[in-house]
Motif scaffolding. Structure first.
Motif, PDB file in Angstrom:
ATOM      1  N   ASP A  32       0.820  -1.218   0.000  1.00  0.00           N
ATOM      2  CA  ASP A  32       0.000   0.000   0.000  1.00  0.00           C
ATOM      3  C   ASP A  32       0.850   1.262   0.000  1.00  0.00           C
ATOM      4  N   GLN A  33       2.152   1.117  -0.337  1.00  0.00           N
ATOM      5  CA  GLN A  33       3.055   2.256  -0.375  1.00  0.00           C
ATOM      6  C   GLN A  33       3.554   2.507  -1.803  1.00  0.00           C
ATOM      7  N   ARG A  43      16.171  13.024  -2.295  1.00  0.00           N
ATOM      8  CA  ARG A  43      16.254  11.600  -1.975  1.00  0.00           C
ATOM      9  C   ARG A  43      14.883  10.931  -2.093  1.00  0.00           C
ATOM     10  N   PRO A  44      14.876   9.612  -2.352  1.00  0.00           N
ATOM     11  CA  PRO A  44      13.601   8.898  -2.441  1.00  0.00           C
ATOM     12  C   PRO A  44      12.826   8.982  -1.132  1.00  0.00           C
ATOM     13  N   HIS A  45      11.519   8.959  -1.240  1.00  0.00           N
ATOM     14  CA  HIS A  45      10.681   8.927  -0.047  1.00  0.00           C
ATOM     15  C   HIS A  45       9.424   8.133  -0.368  1.00  0.00           C
ATOM     16  N   SER A  46       8.802   7.591   0.653  1.00  0.00           N
ATOM     17  CA  SER A  46       7.601   6.781   0.472  1.00  0.00           C
ATOM     18  C   SER A  46       6.400   7.490   1.088  1.00  0.00           C
ATOM     19  N   ARG A  47       5.236   7.092   0.600  1.00  0.00           N
ATOM     20  CA  ARG A  47       3.984   7.584   1.161  1.00  0.00           C
ATOM     21  C   ARG A  47       2.904   6.556   0.855  1.00  0.00           C
ATOM     22  N   PRO A  48       1.805   6.576   1.602  1.00  0.00           N
ATOM     23  CA  PRO A  48       0.702   5.659   1.272  1.00  0.00           C
ATOM     24  C   PRO A  48       0.148   5.968  -0.118  1.00  0.00           C
ATOM     25  N   ILE A  49      -0.192   4.938  -0.855  1.00  0.00           N
ATOM     26  CA  ILE A  49      -0.783   5.136  -2.178  1.00  0.00           C
ATOM     27  C   ILE A  49      -2.008   6.040  -2.086  1.00  0.00           C
ATOM     28  N   PRO A  54      -6.403   9.035  -3.654  1.00  0.00           N
ATOM     29  CA  PRO A  54      -7.300   8.650  -2.554  1.00  0.00           C
ATOM     30  C   PRO A  54      -8.404   7.683  -2.967  1.00  0.00           C
ATOM     31  N   GLU A  55      -8.712   7.602  -4.257  1.00  0.00           N
ATOM     32  CA  GLU A  55      -9.780   6.695  -4.693  1.00  0.00           C
ATOM     33  C   GLU A  55      -9.354   5.234  -4.607  1.00  0.00           C
ATOM     34  N   LEU A  56      -8.034   4.981  -4.660  1.00  0.00           N
ATOM     35  CA  LEU A  56      -7.544   3.601  -4.616  1.00  0.00           C
ATOM     36  C   LEU A  56      -7.566   3.085  -3.185  1.00  0.00           C
ATOM     37  N   GLY A  57      -7.937   1.819  -3.038  1.00  0.00           N
ATOM     38  CA  GLY A  57      -8.035   1.263  -1.699  1.00  0.00           C
ATOM     39  C   GLY A  57      -7.132   0.075  -1.450  1.00  0.00           C
ATOM     40  N   GLY A  58      -6.158  -0.168  -2.309  1.00  0.00           N
ATOM     41  CA  GLY A  58      -5.304  -1.327  -2.113  1.00  0.00           C
ATOM     42  C   GLY A  58      -4.094  -1.280  -3.015  1.00  0.00           C
ATOM     43  N   PRO A  59      -3.327  -2.365  -3.057  1.00  0.00           N
ATOM     44  CA  PRO A  59      -2.100  -2.409  -3.860  1.00  0.00           C
ATOM     45  C   PRO A  59      -2.377  -2.246  -5.353  1.00  0.00           C
ATOM     46  N   VAL A  60      -1.370  -1.808  -6.071  1.00  0.00           N
ATOM     47  CA  VAL A  60      -1.422  -1.639  -7.517  1.00  0.00           C
ATOM     48  C   VAL A  60      -0.723  -2.820  -8.173  1.00  0.00           C
ATOM     49  N   ASP A  61      -1.387  -3.434  -9.165  1.00  0.00           N
ATOM     50  CA  ASP A  61      -0.814  -4.600  -9.842  1.00  0.00           C
ATOM     51  C   ASP A  61       0.094  -4.221 -11.001  1.00  0.00           C
ATOM     52  N   ALA A  62      -0.203  -3.134 -11.690  1.00  0.00           N
ATOM     53  CA  ALA A  62       0.568  -2.687 -12.843  1.00  0.00           C
ATOM     54  C   ALA A  62       0.338  -1.189 -13.016  1.00  0.00           C
ATOM     55  N   LEU A  78      -1.548   8.859 -16.236  1.00  0.00           N
ATOM     56  CA  LEU A  78      -1.030   7.770 -15.413  1.00  0.00           C
ATOM     57  C   LEU A  78      -2.124   6.733 -15.253  1.00  0.00           C
ATOM     58  N   LEU A  79      -1.855   5.501 -15.673  1.00  0.00           N
ATOM     59  CA  LEU A  79      -2.825   4.408 -15.567  1.00  0.00           C
ATOM     60  C   LEU A  79      -2.373   3.435 -14.488  1.00  0.00           C
ATOM     61  N   LEU A  80      -3.270   3.140 -13.547  1.00  0.00           N
ATOM     62  CA  LEU A  80      -3.001   2.214 -12.453  1.00  0.00           C
ATOM     63  C   LEU A  80      -4.006   1.073 -12.522  1.00  0.00           C
ATOM     64  N   PHE A  81      -3.512  -0.155 -12.446  1.00  0.00           N
ATOM     65  CA  PHE A  81      -4.345  -1.352 -12.597  1.00  0.00           C
ATOM     66  C   PHE A  81      -4.455  -2.063 -11.253  1.00  0.00           C
ATOM     67  N   GLN A  82      -5.700  -2.491 -10.930  1.00  0.00           N
ATOM     68  CA  GLN A  82      -5.962  -3.164  -9.667  1.00  0.00           C
ATOM     69  C   GLN A  82      -6.952  -4.302  -9.869  1.00  0.00           C
TER      70      GLN A  82
END
Length: 420
Positions: A32-33, A43-49, A54-62, A78-82
């Motif tokens: 979920d990051q 430098r690189p940094h992480s954040r919750p997806i 905010p519309e996404l509720g889980g991990p991204v597959d592609a 930007l296309l995100l697949f779930q």
């Protein structure tokens, strides 16, 4: 080492998806990051997806950055697949696997959509996806990966064709960067040819040596011999610049080349032989015409096909005098849609009609410059390069009529987005 970077550099951690954002930031998805890695910035940094989308509720597959220049509202989205899951609020009733499209950080109207509705023929359970541009694949398309199988979706025709690429194997994620394609598996990656799935020589390499700035690592340490030549912002001169028929722009310095039009992905130097197979050494002048790229080295010229990568035309290199009717060239350029080649030697310029056979150079005419390092013509005009400076003219006619050089501009600032 900052905590985020230490976690990103830890051994064994692969990624669910990877792509570049609209501004050229590398996005690496894990659980979920999402990690944001700028090849030019902090430098690189992480954040919750959910913090970015905010519309996404889980991990991204592609994930991929859509290349569709003929459709401005979709281009660079930007296309995100779930896979479908619970907890998606208003979209929870949309069964099956989904694709989300974002432009400027905002969800595009009409999304999310079922993957099979947006990309007919593409199966569910995707492992990876990557965009493929016209010059790489013969037409704008998207490559989808599922296990050992690859599905090529033609954007213009809306048709999916399966591919069998056993040499490549499965990909956890896929990337297109500076015209090169990479299959990511764990912390390793392999480069592949997007039309055939063929693998260039050389085994898998580690992401942490190339895409992630991990302390004590990095292939750049092995390129110390390049010196200032690899620094786009240095004041070293460029020997040639080129704008080809596909809109790509290259700059040549020593035995290195930079790509300028895909600035979102950074300005990484490559040895010339990695972009133009078989080519070695310094390029003295370059131009493009009729789907071909001409690279001049001393008294020889090599010709490469501009589309579908760069393939050297059989029978080259050939003597420059036989090919173009001139013995040498300090710089050369053609303007978009024109068969007129302008060859610069010292402070003089000659015109060659490329549509004629045999080709012959016209009498030389004086330039408002004693000498130049390189030249290029685009829809913005003619550019002459000398040392760290460029001089811009509206067109060849205005260049020939100019009584004195146009005001100088810094190459690094104009073409490489370097600070003043």
């Amino acid at each position: 080492t900052p905590p985020d970077l230490a976690q990103l550099c830890a051994d064994g951690g692969g990624f669910d998806a990877a792509t570049f954002s609209e501004n050229g930031t590398l996005l690496l998805f894990r659980g979920d990051q999402v990690w944001e890695v700028s090849l030019r910035g902090p430098r690189p940094h992480s954040r919750p997806i959910a913090a970015s989308w905010p519309e996404l509720g889980g991990p991204v597959d592609a994930a991929l950055r859509l290349h569709r220049p003929q459709s401005p509202q979709e281009h660079q989205s930007l296309l995100l697949f779930q896979a479908w899951g619970a907890g998606w609020g208003a979209w929870g009733s949309l069964q099956g696997e989904q694709v989300w499209a974002y432009a400027g950080g905002q969800l595009r109207p009409g999304f999310p959509r079922r993957i099979e509705d947006e990309f007919p023929g593409v199966p569910g359970g995707l492992d990876a996806a990557v965009e493929c541009h016209r010059e790489d694949c013969g037409g704008d398309s998207v490559l989808f990966f599922k296990g050992d199988r690859v599905f090529s979706f033609d954007v213009a025709l809306g048709v999916t064709k399966p591919r069998e690429w056993p040499a490549l194997g499965p990909c956890d994620a896929a990337l297109r960067w500076l015209g090169r394609f990479y299959c990511l598996r764990g912390t390793q990656f392999r480069r592949f040819q997007p039309r055939t799935g063929d693998l260039p020589p050389g085994g898998p390499r580690d992401l942490r040596d190339y895409f992630i700035p991990c302390p004590g690592r990095g292939h750049g340490q092995g390129n110390a011999s390049w010196g200032d030549a690899s620094d786009r912002c240095s004041e070293m001169p460029f020997q040639a610049l080129l704008s080809d028929d596909t809109g790509r722009v290259f700059a040549f310095r020593g035995n290195l080349s930079f790509r300028l039009d895909s600035w979102q992905d950074g300005h990484h130097p490559w040895p010339v032989g990695q972009t133009w197979p078989g080519l070695k050494g310094q390029v003295d002048a370059a131009f493009a015409w009729d789907g071909r790229t001409y690279l001049i080295q001393g008294s020889q010229v090599s010709v490469f096909l501009s589309d579908r990568g760069h393939r050297r035309v059989r029978g080259y290199p050939r003597p420059l005098l036989e090919e173009l009717g001139v013995p040498r060239a300090d710089a050369a350029f053609t303007c978009p849609g024109s068969a007129e080649l302008y060859v610069i030697t010292g402070g003089r310029i000659q015109r060659v009609d490329l549509s004629q056979t045999p080709r012959r150079a016209e009498d030389p005419l004086p330039l408002p410059h004693d000498r130049v390092d390189g030249a290029m013509c685009t829809r913005d005009g003619v550019f002459l390069f000398h040392g760290p400076s460029l001089h811009q003219y509206p067109g060849p006619g205005r260049l020939l009529a100019a009584p004195q050089p146009a005001p100088p501009q810094r190459i690094a600032e104009r073409f490489f987005r370097c600070p003043p």
